[in-house]
Design an enzyme around this catalytic site. Structure first.
Site, PDB file in Angstrom:
ATOM      1  N   CYS A 116       0.811  -1.220   0.000  1.00  0.00           N
ATOM      2  CA  CYS A 116       0.000   0.000   0.000  1.00  0.00           C
ATOM      3  C   CYS A 116       0.843   1.269   0.000  1.00  0.00           C
ATOM      4  O   CYS A 116       0.393   2.317  -0.460  1.00  0.00           O
ATOM      5  CB  CYS A 116      -0.915   0.029   1.216  1.00  0.00           C
ATOM      6  SG  CYS A 116      -1.886  -1.447   1.318  1.00  0.00           S
ATOM      7  N   HIS A 282      -3.925   6.863   1.268  1.00  0.00           N
ATOM      8  CA  HIS A 282      -4.118   5.556   0.635  1.00  0.00           C
ATOM      9  C   HIS A 282      -5.523   5.090   0.989  1.00  0.00           C
ATOM     10  O   HIS A 282      -5.934   5.159   2.149  1.00  0.00           O
ATOM     11  CB  HIS A 282      -3.068   4.563   1.145  1.00  0.00           C
ATOM     12  CG  HIS A 282      -3.468   3.139   0.951  1.00  0.00           C
ATOM     13  ND1 HIS A 282      -3.829   2.640  -0.277  1.00  0.00           N
ATOM     14  CD2 HIS A 282      -3.602   2.110   1.827  1.00  0.00           C
ATOM     15  CE1 HIS A 282      -4.166   1.372  -0.147  1.00  0.00           C
ATOM     16  NE2 HIS A 282      -4.032   1.024   1.124  1.00  0.00           N
ATOM     17  N   ASN A 312     -10.088  -0.931  -2.342  1.00  0.00           N
ATOM     18  CA  ASN A 312      -8.688  -0.670  -2.014  1.00  0.00           C
ATOM     19  C   ASN A 312      -7.830  -1.208  -3.155  1.00  0.00           C
ATOM     20  O   ASN A 312      -7.791  -2.409  -3.389  1.00  0.00           O
ATOM     21  CB  ASN A 312      -8.360  -1.368  -0.686  1.00  0.00           C
ATOM     22  CG  ASN A 312      -6.914  -1.216  -0.252  1.00  0.00           C
ATOM     23  OD1 ASN A 312      -6.033  -0.976  -1.062  1.00  0.00           O
ATOM     24  ND2 ASN A 312      -6.674  -1.388   1.035  1.00  0.00           N
TER      25      ASN A 312
HETATM   26  N1  ACO Z   1     -19.183 -10.246   5.184  1.00  0.00           N
HETATM   27  C1  ACO Z   1     -19.909 -10.581   6.265  1.00  0.00           C
HETATM   28  N2  ACO Z   1     -19.346 -10.936   7.436  1.00  0.00           N
HETATM   29  C2  ACO Z   1     -18.024 -10.950   7.514  1.00  0.00           C
HETATM   30  C3  ACO Z   1     -17.202 -10.611   6.416  1.00  0.00           C
HETATM   31  C4  ACO Z   1     -17.839 -10.249   5.225  1.00  0.00           C
HETATM   32  N3  ACO Z   1     -17.161  -9.897   4.124  1.00  0.00           N
HETATM   33  N4  ACO Z   1     -15.919 -10.707   6.801  1.00  0.00           N
HETATM   34  C5  ACO Z   1     -15.914 -11.097   8.074  1.00  0.00           C
HETATM   35  N5  ACO Z   1     -17.173 -11.242   8.510  1.00  0.00           N
HETATM   36  C6  ACO Z   1     -17.649 -11.633   9.827  1.00  0.00           C
HETATM   37  C7  ACO Z   1     -16.604 -12.369  10.632  1.00  0.00           C
HETATM   38  O1  ACO Z   1     -16.576 -13.727  10.316  1.00  0.00           O
HETATM   39  C8  ACO Z   1     -17.031 -12.083  12.029  1.00  0.00           C
HETATM   40  O2  ACO Z   1     -18.097 -12.942  12.344  1.00  0.00           O
HETATM   41  P1  ACO Z   1     -18.278 -13.551  13.840  1.00  0.00           P
HETATM   42  O3  ACO Z   1     -18.490 -12.363  14.714  1.00  0.00           O
HETATM   43  O4  ACO Z   1     -19.476 -14.408  13.696  1.00  0.00           O
HETATM   44  O5  ACO Z   1     -16.999 -14.286  14.114  1.00  0.00           O
HETATM   45  C9  ACO Z   1     -17.610 -10.674  11.971  1.00  0.00           C
HETATM   46  O6  ACO Z   1     -17.912 -10.450  10.577  1.00  0.00           O
HETATM   47  C10 ACO Z   1     -16.658  -9.616  12.451  1.00  0.00           C
HETATM   48  O7  ACO Z   1     -15.384  -9.851  11.840  1.00  0.00           O
HETATM   49  P2  ACO Z   1     -14.172  -8.936  12.107  1.00  0.00           P
HETATM   50  O8  ACO Z   1     -13.013  -9.416  11.283  1.00  0.00           O
HETATM   51  O9  ACO Z   1     -13.969  -8.786  13.569  1.00  0.00           O
HETATM   52  O10 ACO Z   1     -14.735  -7.584  11.506  1.00  0.00           O
HETATM   53  P3  ACO Z   1     -14.188  -6.137  11.659  1.00  0.00           P
HETATM   54  O11 ACO Z   1     -15.214  -5.290  12.272  1.00  0.00           O
HETATM   55  O12 ACO Z   1     -12.823  -6.090  12.207  1.00  0.00           O
HETATM   56  O13 ACO Z   1     -14.105  -5.701  10.137  1.00  0.00           O
HETATM   57  C11 ACO Z   1     -12.449  -5.389   8.453  1.00  0.00           C
HETATM   58  C12 ACO Z   1     -13.237  -6.381   9.260  1.00  0.00           C
HETATM   59  C13 ACO Z   1     -13.385  -4.604   7.561  1.00  0.00           C
HETATM   60  C14 ACO Z   1     -11.457  -6.147   7.601  1.00  0.00           C
HETATM   61  C15 ACO Z   1     -11.738  -4.405   9.415  1.00  0.00           C
HETATM   62  O14 ACO Z   1     -11.042  -5.104  10.402  1.00  0.00           O
HETATM   63  C16 ACO Z   1     -10.817  -3.503   8.696  1.00  0.00           C
HETATM   64  O15 ACO Z   1     -11.223  -2.711   7.888  1.00  0.00           O
HETATM   65  N6  ACO Z   1      -9.528  -3.554   9.018  1.00  0.00           N
HETATM   66  C17 ACO Z   1      -8.560  -2.774   8.311  1.00  0.00           C
HETATM   67  C18 ACO Z   1      -8.194  -3.523   7.149  1.00  0.00           C
HETATM   68  C19 ACO Z   1      -7.664  -2.659   6.091  1.00  0.00           C
HETATM   69  O16 ACO Z   1      -7.974  -1.507   5.965  1.00  0.00           O
HETATM   70  N7  ACO Z   1      -6.857  -3.278   5.303  1.00  0.00           N
HETATM   71  C20 ACO Z   1      -6.268  -2.653   4.254  1.00  0.00           C
HETATM   72  C21 ACO Z   1      -5.163  -1.754   4.733  1.00  0.00           C
HETATM   73  S1  ACO Z   1      -3.655  -2.287   4.355  1.00  0.00           S
HETATM   74  C22 ACO Z   1      -3.680  -2.413   2.731  1.00  0.00           C
HETATM   75  O17 ACO Z   1      -4.266  -1.605   2.067  1.00  0.00           O
HETATM   76  C23 ACO Z   1      -2.979  -3.595   2.110  1.00  0.00           C
END
Ligand code: ACO
Length: 355
Positions: A116, A282, A312
């Site tokens: 990124c 980013h 992204n």
């Molecule tokens: N659709 C529906 N449910 C989902 C999905 C999906 N796509 N993905 C995960 N879940 C579920 C999980 O299984 C979990 O279920 P459970 O509670 O029954 O176990 C629940 O949703 C919550 O999952 P979390 O992973 O805890 O969700 P979170 O609120 O953390 O959101 C996310 C996930 C969006 C990935 C978040 O953590 C995030 O945005 N993190 C930053 C990631 C990022 O920005 N990455 C890119 C930056 S670095 C780069 O660009 C390479």
């Protein structure tokens, strides 16, 4: 010493629009979950057999070249940032050189693997070459074809819904007007968390780092080396060849490091948050950008987000957003523009420039 200016900018987004509802047909997800957590409404996917990271990069580059008022043969160095290269090797730098038909000059081509923050790292490298007078026209590209490397099963849904394909490119030249150009670039990394956001296979690690991941992984590497194998059958069968991410950990680090590195850039130049005319973060996640905006006290007209439309796009996200903001008349000559990124590695960085 010269300062470095962006003399031309271009972007390319594939036509194929993939909505959240489209993804919900392939995995257990839904529009509300994706929008609430990431702000993303749709992303673009390239078309197999027709488009690659290189061809998209070349299309963005052609626009940047034309806008800079030069021809491809004028380019004397290429820098290509991507995490989704066409080949394991050689890198996309040489492939884009061929695609643009600039092989006659045999200019150098460098590949950047900083995910990124790849565009910011590339910008910093280019800046050093221009400042010292070594090169006059550098082509810097950020391009990604994530769609080929994602896991469309439920196991990969937390990663897959975030990423999209696209490319952005700039031509960097010595600035004639001394009020224009890059003021400084700031690069950081912390390899402690390398596996928190990574594609671990294919690779040549032979399982060496396996204990670094929370649940130790058996990659199925044989005890004795054998030639030319980056991917074992075991990896493919066990779905180990797609990106994995500890989303919450990445989120927490990102919201800390973005403001930190922007603050560092401002301090270095004796500037204040209020001096920023446009912040191009980013496009990791809309929630991350909104958090950073709030921390920096920036009004809505001083930040550009387009992750809602494109997802992204990793190394491509900054040049795509910068290009779009400029095309929409939101960046004018002399404006103080701040670019900032955080991502896998972890690596992060910022750049301050006068447009
Ligand atoms: N659709 C529906 N449910 C989902 C999905 C999906 N796509 N993905 C995960 N879940 C579920 C999980 O299984 C979990 O279920 P459970 O509670 O029954 O176990 C629940 O949703 C919550 O999952 P979390 O992973 O805890 O969700 P979170 O609120 O953390 O959101 C996310 C996930 C969006 C990935 C978040 O953590 C995030 O945005 N993190 C930053 C990631 C990022 O920005 N990455 C890119 C930056 S670095 C780069 O660009 C390479």
């Amino acid at each position: 010493m010269f300062k470095t200016k962006i003399a031309g900018i271009g972007s390319y987004l594939p036509d194929n629009i993939i909505t959240n509802d489209d993804l919900a047909q392939r995995m257990d997800t839904n529009d509300a979950w994706i929008q609430e957590r990431t702000g993303i409404q749709s992303r673009r996917y390239a078309t197999n057999f027709k488009e690659t990271t290189t061809t998209m990069g070349a299309k963005a580059a052609s626009v940047a070249i034309e806008r800079a008022g030069i021809i491809p043969e004028d380019i004397d160095f290429i820098i290509f940032a991507t995490l989704s290269p066409d080949y394991y090797f050689p890198g996309c730098g040489v492939l884009v050189q061929r695609e643009l038909g600039i092989t006659k000059t045999e200019c150098g081509a460098l590949d950047i693997r900083n995910q990124c923050s790849g565009f910011i790292y590339g910008l910093s490298v280019a800046d050093q070459f221009i400042k010292t007078g070594m090169y006059k026209n550098i082509l810097l590209i950020g391009s990604e074809m994530h769609s080929m490397g994602l896991d469309y099963s439920n196991d990969g849904r937390n990663v897959t819904v975030i990423f999209g394909d696209g490319a952005g490119a700039v031509i960097l030249q010595p600035a004639v007007n001394e009020k224009q150009g890059i003021l400084s670039t700031h690069l950081h990394a912390n390899g402690t968390y390398a596996e928190k956001l990574a594609t671990l296979s294919p690779g040549c690690h032979g399982g060496y780092h396996a204990s670094r991941v929370e649940t130790e992984i058996d990659y199925g590497f044989p005890d004795t080396p054998y030639g030319g194998i980056f991917v074992t059958e075991h990896m493919v069968k066990n779905n180990q060849v797609a990106a994995t991410m500890d989303g919450q950990f990445v989120f927490k680090m990102a919201v800390q490091k973005f403001p930190e590195v922007i603050g560092e850039a401002l301090k270095k130049n004796g500037l204040d948050k209020s001096d920023i005319d446009m912040l191009i973060p980013h496009q990791a996640n809309l929630r991350i950008s909104q958090f950073v905006q709030k921390q920096m006290g920036l009004t809505d007209d001083k930040i550009w987000n387009n992750i809602q439309k494109y997802g992204n796009t990793t190394a491509a996200s900054i040049p795509i957003a910068l290009c779009e903001a400029w095309e929409n008349g939101k960046i004018k000559e002399g404006d103080l523009v701040c670019l900032a990124a955080f991502g896998s590695g972890f690596t992060w960085g910022a750049a301050l420039l006068h447009w």
